[in-house]
Design a protein around this motif. Structure first.
Motif, mmCIF file in Angstrom:
data_model
loop_
_atom_site.group_PDB
_atom_site.id
_atom_site.type_symbol
_atom_site.label_atom_id
_atom_site.label_comp_id
_atom_site.label_asym_id
_atom_site.label_seq_id
_atom_site.Cartn_x
_atom_site.Cartn_y
_atom_site.Cartn_z
ATOM 1 N N ALA A 24 -22.082 -12.648 -11.452
ATOM 2 C CA ALA A 24 -20.668 -12.370 -11.183
ATOM 3 C C ALA A 24 -19.823 -13.204 -12.147
ATOM 4 C CB ALA A 24 -20.326 -12.733 -9.732
ATOM 5 N N PRO A 25 -18.609 -12.738 -12.492
ATOM 6 C CA PRO A 25 -17.782 -13.497 -13.441
ATOM 7 C C PRO A 25 -17.502 -14.926 -12.988
ATOM 8 C CG PRO A 25 -16.880 -11.297 -13.076
ATOM 9 C CD PRO A 25 -17.978 -11.479 -12.073
ATOM 10 N N TRP A 26 -17.462 -15.150 -11.668
ATOM 11 C CA TRP A 26 -17.136 -16.476 -11.155
ATOM 12 C C TRP A 26 -18.362 -17.352 -10.957
ATOM 13 C CZ3 TRP A 26 -19.671 -16.702 -6.560
ATOM 14 C CH2 TRP A 26 -19.912 -15.481 -5.917
ATOM 15 N N SER A 27 -19.566 -16.742 -10.878
ATOM 16 C CA SER A 27 -20.778 -17.552 -10.701
ATOM 17 C C SER A 27 -21.458 -17.828 -12.039
ATOM 18 C CB SER A 27 -21.767 -16.872 -9.765
ATOM 19 O OG SER A 27 -22.405 -15.780 -10.399
ATOM 20 N N ARG A 28 -21.455 -16.811 -12.923
ATOM 21 C CA ARG A 28 -21.974 -16.947 -14.292
ATOM 22 C C ARG A 28 -23.454 -17.339 -14.339
ATOM 23 N NH1 ARG A 28 -17.842 -19.907 -13.758
ATOM 24 N NH2 ARG A 28 -18.774 -21.833 -14.532
ATOM 25 N N ILE A 29 -24.206 -16.954 -13.315
ATOM 26 C CA ILE A 29 -25.662 -17.104 -13.344
ATOM 27 C C ILE A 29 -26.233 -15.722 -13.634
ATOM 28 C CG2 ILE A 29 -27.728 -17.676 -12.026
ATOM 29 C CD1 ILE A 29 -26.004 -19.535 -10.314
ATOM 30 N N SER A 30 -26.845 -15.552 -14.785
ATOM 31 C CA SER A 30 -27.268 -14.219 -15.205
ATOM 32 C C SER A 30 -28.589 -13.815 -14.557
ATOM 33 C CB SER A 30 -27.410 -14.164 -16.731
ATOM 34 O OG SER A 30 -28.606 -14.806 -17.130
ATOM 35 N N TYR A 31 -28.928 -12.538 -14.725
ATOM 36 C CA TYR A 31 -30.204 -12.018 -14.237
ATOM 37 C C TYR A 31 -31.365 -12.467 -15.124
ATOM 38 C CZ TYR A 31 -27.501 -8.941 -11.203
ATOM 39 O OH TYR A 31 -26.646 -8.438 -10.245
ATOM 40 N N ASP A 32 -31.051 -13.177 -16.209
ATOM 41 C CA ASP A 32 -32.088 -13.784 -17.027
ATOM 42 C C ASP A 32 -32.282 -15.245 -16.617
ATOM 43 O OD1 ASP A 32 -32.352 -11.417 -18.590
ATOM 44 O OD2 ASP A 32 -30.574 -11.996 -19.714
ATOM 45 N N ASP A 33 -31.179 -15.945 -16.313
ATOM 46 C CA ASP A 33 -31.276 -17.341 -15.857
ATOM 47 C C ASP A 33 -32.144 -17.434 -14.605
ATOM 48 O OD1 ASP A 33 -29.474 -18.083 -17.860
ATOM 49 O OD2 ASP A 33 -27.737 -17.832 -16.552
ATOM 50 N N VAL A 34 -31.832 -16.586 -13.631
ATOM 51 C CA VAL A 34 -32.671 -16.423 -12.436
ATOM 52 C C VAL A 34 -33.167 -14.980 -12.490
ATOM 53 C CG1 VAL A 34 -32.732 -16.394 -9.920
ATOM 54 C CG2 VAL A 34 -31.342 -18.113 -11.108
ATOM 55 N N PRO A 35 -34.418 -14.760 -12.870
ATOM 56 C CA PRO A 35 -34.895 -13.402 -13.197
ATOM 57 C C PRO A 35 -34.858 -12.436 -12.016
ATOM 58 C CG PRO A 35 -36.714 -14.971 -13.159
ATOM 59 C CD PRO A 35 -35.468 -15.779 -13.036
ATOM 60 N N PHE A 36 -34.015 -11.432 -12.141
ATOM 61 C CA PHE A 36 -33.827 -10.483 -11.049
ATOM 62 C C PHE A 36 -35.124 -9.756 -10.712
ATOM 63 C CE2 PHE A 36 -32.892 -6.495 -9.027
ATOM 64 C CZ PHE A 36 -31.873 -6.804 -8.150
ATOM 65 N N GLU A 37 -35.812 -9.277 -11.730
ATOM 66 C CA GLU A 37 -37.004 -8.461 -11.472
ATOM 67 C C GLU A 37 -38.072 -9.250 -10.713
ATOM 68 O OE1 GLU A 37 -39.455 -4.989 -13.800
ATOM 69 O OE2 GLU A 37 -38.803 -6.725 -14.960
ATOM 70 N N ASP A 38 -38.226 -10.529 -11.029
ATOM 71 C CA ASP A 38 -39.206 -11.362 -10.320
ATOM 72 C C ASP A 38 -38.860 -11.460 -8.837
ATOM 73 O OD1 ASP A 38 -40.476 -11.775 -12.693
ATOM 74 O OD2 ASP A 38 -40.051 -13.916 -12.831
ATOM 75 N N LEU A 39 -37.581 -11.728 -8.536
ATOM 76 C CA LEU A 39 -37.181 -11.879 -7.144
ATOM 77 C C LEU A 39 -37.226 -10.540 -6.412
ATOM 78 C CD1 LEU A 39 -36.446 -14.711 -8.038
ATOM 79 C CD2 LEU A 39 -34.350 -14.530 -6.703
ATOM 80 N N TYR A 40 -36.872 -9.465 -7.111
ATOM 81 C CA TYR A 40 -36.925 -8.127 -6.513
ATOM 82 C C TYR A 40 -38.350 -7.817 -6.063
ATOM 83 C CZ TYR A 40 -36.060 -3.065 -6.062
ATOM 84 O OH TYR A 40 -35.950 -1.769 -5.600
ATOM 85 N N HIS A 41 -39.308 -8.074 -6.935
ATOM 86 C CA HIS A 41 -40.701 -7.773 -6.582
ATOM 87 C C HIS A 41 -41.232 -8.732 -5.522
ATOM 88 C CE1 HIS A 41 -41.702 -4.419 -9.222
ATOM 89 N NE2 HIS A 41 -40.945 -4.982 -10.131
ATOM 90 N N LEU A 42 -40.774 -9.972 -5.511
ATOM 91 C CA LEU A 42 -41.167 -10.893 -4.449
ATOM 92 C C LEU A 42 -40.701 -10.370 -3.097
ATOM 93 C CD1 LEU A 42 -42.178 -13.651 -3.338
ATOM 94 C CD2 LEU A 42 -39.870 -14.540 -3.805
#
Length: 469
Positions: A189-207
């Motif tokens: 989000a523009p206000w959080s600025r933590i990207s889906y690469d910084d915290v990998p979205f795909e890894d958490l999605y599959h978890l």
């Protein structure tokens, strides 16, 4: 096998079943994602419950180092919350397990900064899940990636942070039974600025899907991404308080809209004497019309510092129940592309194109900004756009988000081993967001050739992905 041995095994089995209802619930048959999305839309209306450390600070974001001694709710009653939800004809609840300041309200082993070390000393998530299930309501959970107490914030993400997130999600999806959906916030989000690469979205999605295959993953990120496709979420979300409103006429995706009944998300000392939102307007202008546009509506109700919902909110919920009934035959979703959940490997890499408009050159189409575009010069009859990787990279999906021009045909090709090859892929998207999935290919370059346009074509973003399968 002796009778004594058989009796012992039966006793162990019965005790295991009694002690592990969560395990039994999580073994439900896996359902296709499209069925889960339709089930979610059909739920119609639910209760968002913002309750946590901000409740005791008159703030929506609490001090990340707030004293644990502040957390006192002597009359906390999750059963009251559930009965209030039922009075409004709601079908589910969603509780903020951890908000942006990083205070978990469950019995977590990941940090001592949690509810069990406060004067309350009660697992609020457990009390909530038990109470809502007992009242016949489905259970969802909210979880923030942004965590200012533990330093999970922009430019500071470490492997230990990612492990903490995974461990916390594992606790939530292992110890509290079947979770219909996990609503995630504070990510990309523009206000959080933590990207889906910084915290990998795909890894958490599959978890999440490994722990509970039927749990929908919902990220509150609608502001950044086009509304015509599911980017990094199973359900498209609209936070109306932030100016995000669904198109009742054009939406074709499973969606969620949220709004607080009171003036803010978390409880404020002014709430008991401050009017809540107008019920007829809520029901007639938002909830019912949104339900008709494949959109589930979640209304936030904030419990007070005693752990109870205020009287004025309780009365409003009863009034909603008199005015709102879930549709007997909710609209059925059509076809749409599966969510995009992988990292975009084309961001900020080298790009090239045919002659472009002077103020909209090639790097605007892979700058991770859907508000900017590469635009072809009006005189070019066969425009093209190209991305070059530093070395051959595997990929199996291309997503082209059009700029101002939506009438165009896109042909894809890739360069490898000294020659160009066509990419054979059917477009799963539509005029605005074009999604091409194909067999994994190693590419040195990706090229898009554009034809069939009636005005100079533009590309807002060209994404390339190596989707895990």
């Amino acid at each position: 096998m002796t009778f004594k041995r058989i009796l012992s095994l039966l006793l162990i089995a019965s005790v295991t079943t009694a002690l592990c209802p969560a395990m039994a619930q999580q073994k439900a048959a896996n359902k296709p994602l499209t069925s889960l999305q339709q089930d979610f839309v059909d739920l119609g209306l639910g209760m968002f419950i913002h309750y946590g450390m901000p409740t005791f600070m008159d703030q929506d974001w609490s001090d990340p180092d707030a004293a644990l001694s502040l957390f006192r709710s002597p009359k906390l009653d999750a059963d009251q919350w559930a009965k209030a939800a039922k009075s409004a004809n709601m079908t589910y609840g969603c509780l903020t397990t951890k908000h942006h300041s990083g205070f978990p309200i469950w019995d977590t082993k990941t940090t001592p900064y949690n509810v069990m070390n406060t004067p309350l000393k009660r697992d609020v998530v457990k009390e909530y899940t038990d109470a809502f299930r007992k009242n016949g309501l489905k259970v969802m959970l909210y979880y923030s990636i942004l965590d200012t107490h533990h330093g999970i914030r922009p430019n500071q993400i470490t492997p230990a942070h990612i492990k903490m997130i995974k461990d916390q999600l594992t606790e939530l999806l292992t110890n509290y039974g079947e979770i219909t959906a996990l609503i995630i916030d504070g990510w990309d989000a523009p206000w959080s600025r933590i990207s889906y690469d910084d915290v990998p979205f795909e890894d958490l999605y599959h978890l999440i899907k490994t722990l509970q295959p039927n749990c929908l993953v919902m990220d509150l990120n609608a502001a950044k991404y086009p509304t015509e496709a599911l980017f990094y979420t199973d359900i498209k979300s609209y936070e109306q308080g932030a100016g995000q409103f669904i198109s009742k006429e054009h939406n074709k995706l499973p969606a969620l809209a949220c709004l607080p009944l009171q003036a803010n998300w978390f409880w404020k000392t002014s709430f008991p004497t401050t009017p809540v939102k107008n019920v007829p307007e809520l029901v007639d202008k938002f909830i019912i019309p949104y339900n008709g546009a494949y959109c589930n509506f979640i209304l936030n109700v904030a419990p007070n510092a005693n752990g109870l919902i205020d009287d004025n909110a309780l009365e409003a919920l009863k009034e909603i129940g008199k005015r709102y009934q879930r549709a007997a035959n909710p609209p059925k979703l059509g076809t749409y592309a599966a969510p995009v959940i992988s990292s975009n490997i084309a961001k900020h890499i080298r790009s090239n194109s045919s002659w472009s408009d002077d103020m909209n050159i090639m790097d605007f189409a892979n700058d991770d900004n859907f508000g900017s575009s590469w635009s072809s010069n009006p005189t070019v009859s066969a425009p093209w756009y190209e991305l070059t990787f530093d070395k051959a990279a595997p990929c199996n999906m291309v997503v082209l988000t059009a700029g101002s021009n939506r009438k165009a045909t896109y042909s894809l090709s890739y360069f490898a081993n000294g020659k160009w090859n066509p990419i054979e892929a059917k477009n799963e998207g539509e005029k605005k967001v074009n999604i091409f999935r194909f067999g994994r290919t190693w590419c040195e370059k990706i090229k898009v050739t554009i034809s069939g346009f009636d005005s100079p074509p533009a590309i807002a973003e060209l994404g390339v992905y190596n989707e895990r399968k």
